[in-house]
Structures are given as structure tokens and as C-alpha cells.
Write an enzyme that holds these catalytic residues in place. Structure first.
Site, PDB file in Angstrom:
ATOM      1  NE  ARG A  51     -43.342 -40.505   9.476  1.00 30.32           N
ATOM      2  CZ  ARG A  51     -44.612 -40.227   9.109  1.00 30.32           C
ATOM      3  NH1 ARG A  51     -44.890 -39.117   8.459  1.00 30.32           N
ATOM      4  NH2 ARG A  51     -45.579 -41.063   9.419  1.00 30.32           N
ATOM      5  CE1 TYR A 103     -19.023 -38.996   1.477  1.00 30.11           C
ATOM      6  CE2 TYR A 103     -21.363 -38.571   1.218  1.00 30.11           C
ATOM      7  CZ  TYR A 103     -20.329 -39.362   1.680  1.00 30.11           C
ATOM      8  OH  TYR A 103     -20.612 -40.509   2.355  1.00 30.11           O
ATOM      9  CG  ASP A 175     -22.303 -30.145   1.070  1.00 30.63           C
ATOM     10  OD1 ASP A 175     -21.893 -29.705   2.167  1.00 30.63           O
ATOM     11  OD2 ASP A 175     -22.471 -31.352   0.835  1.00 30.63           O
ATOM     12  CE  LYS A 200     -18.916 -35.724   7.128  1.00 31.39           C
ATOM     13  NZ  LYS A 200     -19.618 -36.944   7.199  1.00 31.39           N
TER      14      LYS A 200
HETATM   15  N1  PLP Z   1     -21.643 -33.489   2.186  1.00 30.77           N
HETATM   16  C1  PLP Z   1     -20.322 -33.595   2.455  1.00 30.77           C
HETATM   17  C2  PLP Z   1     -19.409 -32.499   2.035  1.00 30.77           C
HETATM   18  C3  PLP Z   1     -19.834 -34.721   3.120  1.00 30.77           C
HETATM   19  O1  PLP Z   1     -18.524 -34.825   3.374  1.00 30.77           O
HETATM   20  C4  PLP Z   1     -20.749 -35.741   3.506  1.00 30.77           C
HETATM   21  C5  PLP Z   1     -20.274 -36.946   4.206  1.00 30.77           C
HETATM   22  O2  PLP Z   1     -19.098 -37.206   4.344  1.00 30.77           O
HETATM   23  C6  PLP Z   1     -22.087 -35.588   3.196  1.00 30.77           C
HETATM   24  C7  PLP Z   1     -22.520 -34.456   2.564  1.00 30.77           C
HETATM   25  C8  PLP Z   1     -23.089 -36.639   3.600  1.00 30.77           C
HETATM   26  O3  PLP Z   1     -23.363 -36.516   4.967  1.00 30.77           O
HETATM   27  P1  PLP Z   1     -23.743 -37.750   5.951  1.00 30.77           P
HETATM   28  O4  PLP Z   1     -22.556 -38.648   6.008  1.00 30.77           O
HETATM   29  O5  PLP Z   1     -24.061 -37.050   7.229  1.00 30.77           O
HETATM   30  O6  PLP Z   1     -24.919 -38.427   5.354  1.00 30.77           O
END
Ligand code: PLP
Length: 389
Positions: A51, A103, A175, A200
């Protein structure tokens, strides 16, 4: 030659260490061990419990740090795991300015959980700098942006946001999921922390969840590591290996995603069932010049408004190659209906103000032949015409 001085294409292939120093294995071994033997009291191999630290995950963390031009990388079990760890840097009374077009899961985490603990959030169209300035307060400890934004593809000026929030004593968090480090490195423009949903483009194959934080600040590293270890949302050795393998082809995949997206975005604009297409690679995109300044490409994401809401279900059921599924950044093309999928957690008024209406579709363009993707969309639009005209 040290990996640190290579181009991003090369770093992606080789990672931090291009082979295992003990065996010479070219593929990083999956250290599937929860714990590690100590040679004696007070002695350690550098590893104790997975961990806290794991050799496969460490290699990935060092690789993502190199790709994002940061000093430190931290890997999590999902993008949300990364964001949830990050938000614990802030305390009751702190205020954050956040892109309103982001998101939906991030909105849910902030508004439905962290707002309970006394952190306040202002949701702003961060592509409009005057609105960010207007939202700034003495208590503002961070600006959190997605650029390009999800799903409206608005672009926010990273350098200006960094300057503004640094004067206020706060952090800029970006992000960078949509462009990946192949096309954009926010730390180079003054951002303090970069986030990825590694699920992604980084993993790239729609087969594993993962998340990352990357930064270069010694003062944050201790806090973030403590939080990562205390909460335990860390990435498993096997999933770390899958992401390492995915990253090896990041450069070639991103180039193909972008080439396909540019062709499909241009084609969508010619379609009479489509009202408007959002793609930062269009020369008439409102922030095209800004995209050219802070990014090396426009990426593989497109969104568009259909003219008729009635076309939505017909389009989704008629597509066969483009898959109706919620995610992005993988080799397979996926279509998402944000209203019912990624953005359900966002209240209607805010959703509509961001532009997410009941005719908005989001397309994550894969690396199939562009002509095949276009043929699939074309045949689905023909079906819409048949059923709805
Ligand atoms: N940030 C963006 C731009 C996303 O599109 C997503 C998920 O679709 C996330 C964060 C969250 O990521 P995760 O689905 O891997 O938890």
C-alpha cells in the site's frame, strides 16, 4: 543517455528504467507481493508494504512524473482516487474555484462530499478569465481546471490562472486527462499539480482504471504521500503494469487519435443532422490561439449538438462500430450521452449553463480507420432520417 533527456515518445516506451536491474527483463516485473522481507531490524530494501510502496507502481510513478515534467508522481486505483486524495490538502474554510464544465464525478465528489466538511466551491466558466478574477476571494486556496473541458471543449489559460492564484497564495490544479502529457504539460505553464484519469489515454485500451497526481513541490509531497498511504486507494501491481504497457504506445496512439478526430470533426460539420461541433483543433474555435500556445495538439475528443433530441436514441442504437459506452481515450471509438452518463450528478441549471443539453453527444475517437468510423456515423444518421423526418 539518461531517459530524463529523451523526447516524450522515447520516455513513453522506456519509462524511467528501461530494464529490470536484477534480471535484465525488458518488461517491468509485476511484483505481486503485498509485503517485503526485511534483512534485519532497522534494515530495509526500500520496500516494506505494497500500500505504501511497490516496485512496479514506483516505476510507473517515476515514468508519469517524467512524462509530465514533474518531480513526483503518485498512482491511484482510479482518477477519482487521485482527486479525492488531492482535495484533502484543503481544510474547512478554504475556497476553490472550479471549472463549471468538468467531469460530473468530480463535481459530485466536491459538492456532495467535501462541501459537507466546510470547503466551499465556486463553479465558473474558466475559459473566461474575468469570471475567475471575479470569483477570487482571500480564502481561495486553489483553482481547479479541466482544459480542454469535459464535454464542451473550452480551453482555459493555464499560465494566467497560475499567476492569479499564486498571488493569492494558492495552487493551480489541472486535470490533463483530455490531452494527455503527449499534447500538454501544464506544469510548464505554472500549474502546481496535474491530475490524470489514467483510465483514459495513458492506459489507452479501455481495460483498466487508474489515476495520477504529478507535481514538483517538496512541500506537498509529504502530505500527498501520507494521504495516499493512509487512504489506501493505491494502484495494484498488475494494473500498474497494464498502464506501463499502455503508455509505451502513447505517442503513436495520440497521433492517430488526433488525425482521426480532425477528419471526423470536419465531416460532422457537413452533416445536416448536426447543429454544432466542438473541437479545439478548428481554426475558428474561440480559444484556438490559446490551444496553440499551451498545447502541442488538439487531441481526440469531439462533442456535438444534434438538431433533434429524437435523434439521440436512434443514433445510439444504430451505431455498431462506435460503441455506446461511458469513457474515453481508448483505442475503440466510444460515444457518450453526457446528460444521462458522465454528467448526471450536475444540477440541471448548471449543466445547461455549461452547454450540456439533451442533444449533446460526446465522441472519443479511437484509432480505427477514420473512413470506417465515418461510415458508421453516416449509416446511423441515415437511420435517424428514416425514423424522425
Ligand atoms: N477526470 C476526467 C476528465 C474524467 O473524464 C474522469 C472520468 O471519466 C475522471 C477524471 C475520473 O477518472 P476515473 O474514472 O479513472 O476515476
Amino acid at each position: 543517455m539518461s531517459e530524463d533527456h529523451c523526447k516524450i515518445d522515447t520516455i513513453a516506451v522506456h519509462g524511467k528504467y528501461p530494464f529490470d536491474p536484477v534480471t535484465g527483463a525488458i518488461s517491468v516485473p509485476i511484483y505481486q507481493s503485498s509485503t517485503f522481507r526485511h534483512p534485519g531490524l532497522g534494515l530495509s530494501t526500500g520496500f516494506d508494504y505494497s500500500r505504501t510502496i511497490n516496485p512496479t507502481r514506483s516505476e510507473l510513478e517515476k515514468t508519469i512524473a517524467l512524462l509530465e515534467h514533474g518531480k513526483y508522481g503518485l498512482a491511484f486505483a482510479s482518477g477519482m482516487g487521485a482527486i479525492s486524495t488531492l482535495i484533502k490538502l484543503y481544510k474547512p474554510g478554504d475556497h476553490l474555484i472550479v471549472s463549471e464544465d468538468l467531469y460530473g464525478g468530480t463535481y459530485r465528489l466536491f459538492n456532495e462530499y467535501y462541501a459537507r466538511y466546510g470547503i466551499t466551491f465556486s463553479w465558473v466558466d474558466t475559459s473566461n478569465f474575468a469570471l475567475i478574477e471575479a470569483a477570487l476571494r482571500p480564502a481561495t486556496k486553489a483553482i481547479f481546471i479541466e482544459t480542454p473541458s469535459n464535454p464542451m471543449m473550452k480551453v482555459t489559460d493555464i499560465a494566467r490562472c497560475a499567476e492569479l492564484i499564486h498571488k493569492n497564495g494558492g495552487d493551480l490544479i489541472v486535470d490533463n486527462t483530455f490531452l494527455s502529457p503527449y499534447y500538454q504539460n501544464p506544469l510548464d505553464f505554472g500549474a502546481d499539480i496535474v491530475i490524470h484519469s489514467g483510465t483514459k489515454y495513458l492506459a489507452g485500451h479501455n481495460d483498466t482504471l487508474s489515476g495520477f497526481l504529478v507535481h514538483s513541490r517538496d512541500d506537498l509531497e509529504k502530505d500527498l504521500r501520507l494521504s495516499q498511504n493512509s487512504e489506501g486507494a493505491t494502484l495494484s501491481p498488475f494494473d500498474s503494469w497494464l498502464v506501463i504497457r499502455g503508455i509505451k504506445t502513447l505517442a503513436v496512439r495520440m497521433e492517430r487519435h488526433e488525425k482521426n478526430a480532425a477528419a471526423i470533426a470536419a465531416w460532422l460539420r457537413t452533416q445536416d443532422r448536426v447543429e454544432k461541433v466542438f473541437y479545439p483543433g478548428f481554426a475558428d474555435h474561440p480559444q484556438y490561439q490559446l490551444t496553440k500556445k499551451q498545447a502541442r495538439g488538439a487531441g481526440g475528443m469531439i462533442s456535438f449538438y444534434l438538431k433533434k433530441n429524437a435523434d439521440v436514441p436512434v443514433l445510439l442504437k444504430s451505431l455498431s462500430l462506435v460503441l455506446f459506452a461511458e469513457s474515453l481515450g481508448g483505442v475503440e471509438s466510444l460515444i457518450t450521452y453526457p446528460l444521462a452518463q458522465t454528467h448526471t450528478a450536475i444540477p440541471e441549471a448548471m449543466r445547461l449553463s455549461a452547454g450540456v443539453n439533451d442533444r449533446l453527444m460526446r465522441l472519443s475517437v479511437g484509432i480505427e480507420a477514420a473512413d470506417d468510423i465515418i461510415a458508421d456515423l453516416d449509416s446511423a444518421f441515415k437511420q435517424c432520417k428514416k425514423e424522425n423526418d
